[in-house]
Write a protein that holds these residues in place. Structure first.
Motif: not given
Length: 367
Positions: A19, A49-50, A106, A363
């Protein structure tokens, strides 16, 4: 150190730094909120979050790429730029695919009234032997939609007794439960043999039904102790042993599904889902479009189909929301398309596991 270990180590570092180091600006947020996904009020999309995605980085993402590109044939609003990139940057391996998705998408965790855990089920495309003519054991018609509304709404028992329906038969099957399976799944492959013995495949797709309520024939047989389980082979064996009872057993379910025939030039392609693109085995899911827009990539966290005596094995992979179903309701709900044939049928029948879902959006695109 193995390549798999190197890949996992590299991915862990990437998860923490991507990021901050992305050199590509995020895709712009669409100007009008009307083009954004609009989940129903009961659904919650929570920014994630990933690192929150269980098993992220372990999937064979190139295997999911054809399904992703299929959805990109009909991109949802806000997806055109990502789809153009995905088509131009076909990944060479799983790491490259992972980086591409992390750079431009995302994750959002999906939750509903019952929290973030829902249900995964499975479905498939039946593949059945068929004849163009009524002969021998081939006595069960795959019917086209009647043009007469009065005929169309007749219950199954009246349809079976009415010779006018013979003219609407697209083909004839030799197994009543194969026909019932075809009607429950809504589409299927007919394996037809011509006079020379050569086999040709054709597809039949859902064209409507007779507006009668659905009742489970298998449940009725189970309740009477006629069968020990509801596996397709068990039901077909019962029908062969009890030919005089089959029509009465089938009449328990008054609903009849009508079909239209479609060409099947490529045996590797699944039927078209609600998004209008061919379904990919193991990578296409049916969802509730009130909560998840069609074409959305999803990260699926569940377990492999149940198997007697086997421990639970994680099922974590990228799938695409490409279909819908009347029984598929809720934000955390998916029906996984397993393909066609006997193995797919078995996997589908054994798929009923807890599920968690994350949606991946470009995104700048927000729910």
């Amino acid at each position: 150190m193995s390549m798999a270990t190197v890949a996992r180590w590299g991915l862990a570092a990437i998860l923490g730094t991507l990021a901050a180091c992305s050199s590509t600006p995020p895709l712009p947020t669409p100007a009008s909120p009307a083009v954004r996904p609009q989940p129903a009020a009961a659904a919650r999309w929570v920014a994630a979050d990933w690192r929150d995605l269980p098993g992220w980085g372990d999937d064979d993402l190139p295997a999911a790429w054809p399904a992703l590109l299929a959805s990109c044939q009909r991109p949802a609003p806000g997806w055109a730029e990502f789809c153009a990139r995905a088509a131009l940057q076909s990944p060479a391996d799983a790491m490259e695919a992972t980086l591409l998705l992390m750079k431009h998408l995302r994750p959002w965790r999906l939750a509903g009234d019952g929290g973030d855990t829902g249900l995964l089920t499975g479905y498939f495309e039946p593949q059945v032997a068929a004849s163009r003519t009524r002969q021998g054991a081939f006595q069960w018609p795959v019917l086209a939609l009647p043009s007469d509304p009065a005929l169309r709404r007749l219950p199954r028992r009246d349809i079976d007794a009415n010779p006018r329906f013979d003219a609407l038969a697209l083909a004839w099957l030799d197994d009543p439960f194969a026909l019932l399976q075809l009607q429950v799944q809504g589409s299927g492959r007919l394996m037809l043999r011509d006079a020379s013995g050569a086999e040709r495949a054709s597809r039949v797709a859902w064209a409507g039904h007779n507006d009668q309520p659905f009742q489970s024939v298998a449940r009725a047989l189970l309740d009477r102790g006629e069968v020990a389980d509801a596996q397709p082979r068990t039901l077909s064996d019962w029908a062969r042993r009890n030919p005089a009872q089959v029509r009465d057993a089938m009449a328990v379910n008054p609903r009849v599904v009508y079909f239209r025939e479609e060409p099947l030039p490529d045996l590797t392609l699944g039927p078209r889902g609600a998004q209008g693109v061919p379904l990919t085995p193991g990578r296409s899911v049916a969802v509730d479009r009130a909560h998840i827009p069609l074409g959305t990539p999803l990260w699926l966290d569940s377990t492999e189909p149940w198997s007697p005596g086997a421990p639970a094995t994680p099922l974590r992979r990228l799938v695409l929301a490409q279909d819908t179903g009347s029984a598929i309701t809720g934000a955390v709900r998916a029906d996984l398309f397993w393909g066609w044939g006997d193995d797919a049928a078995l996997r589908a029948s054994r798929t009923r596991q807890p599920l968690r879902l994350w949606a991946l959006l470009p995104q700048g695109l927000t729910p």
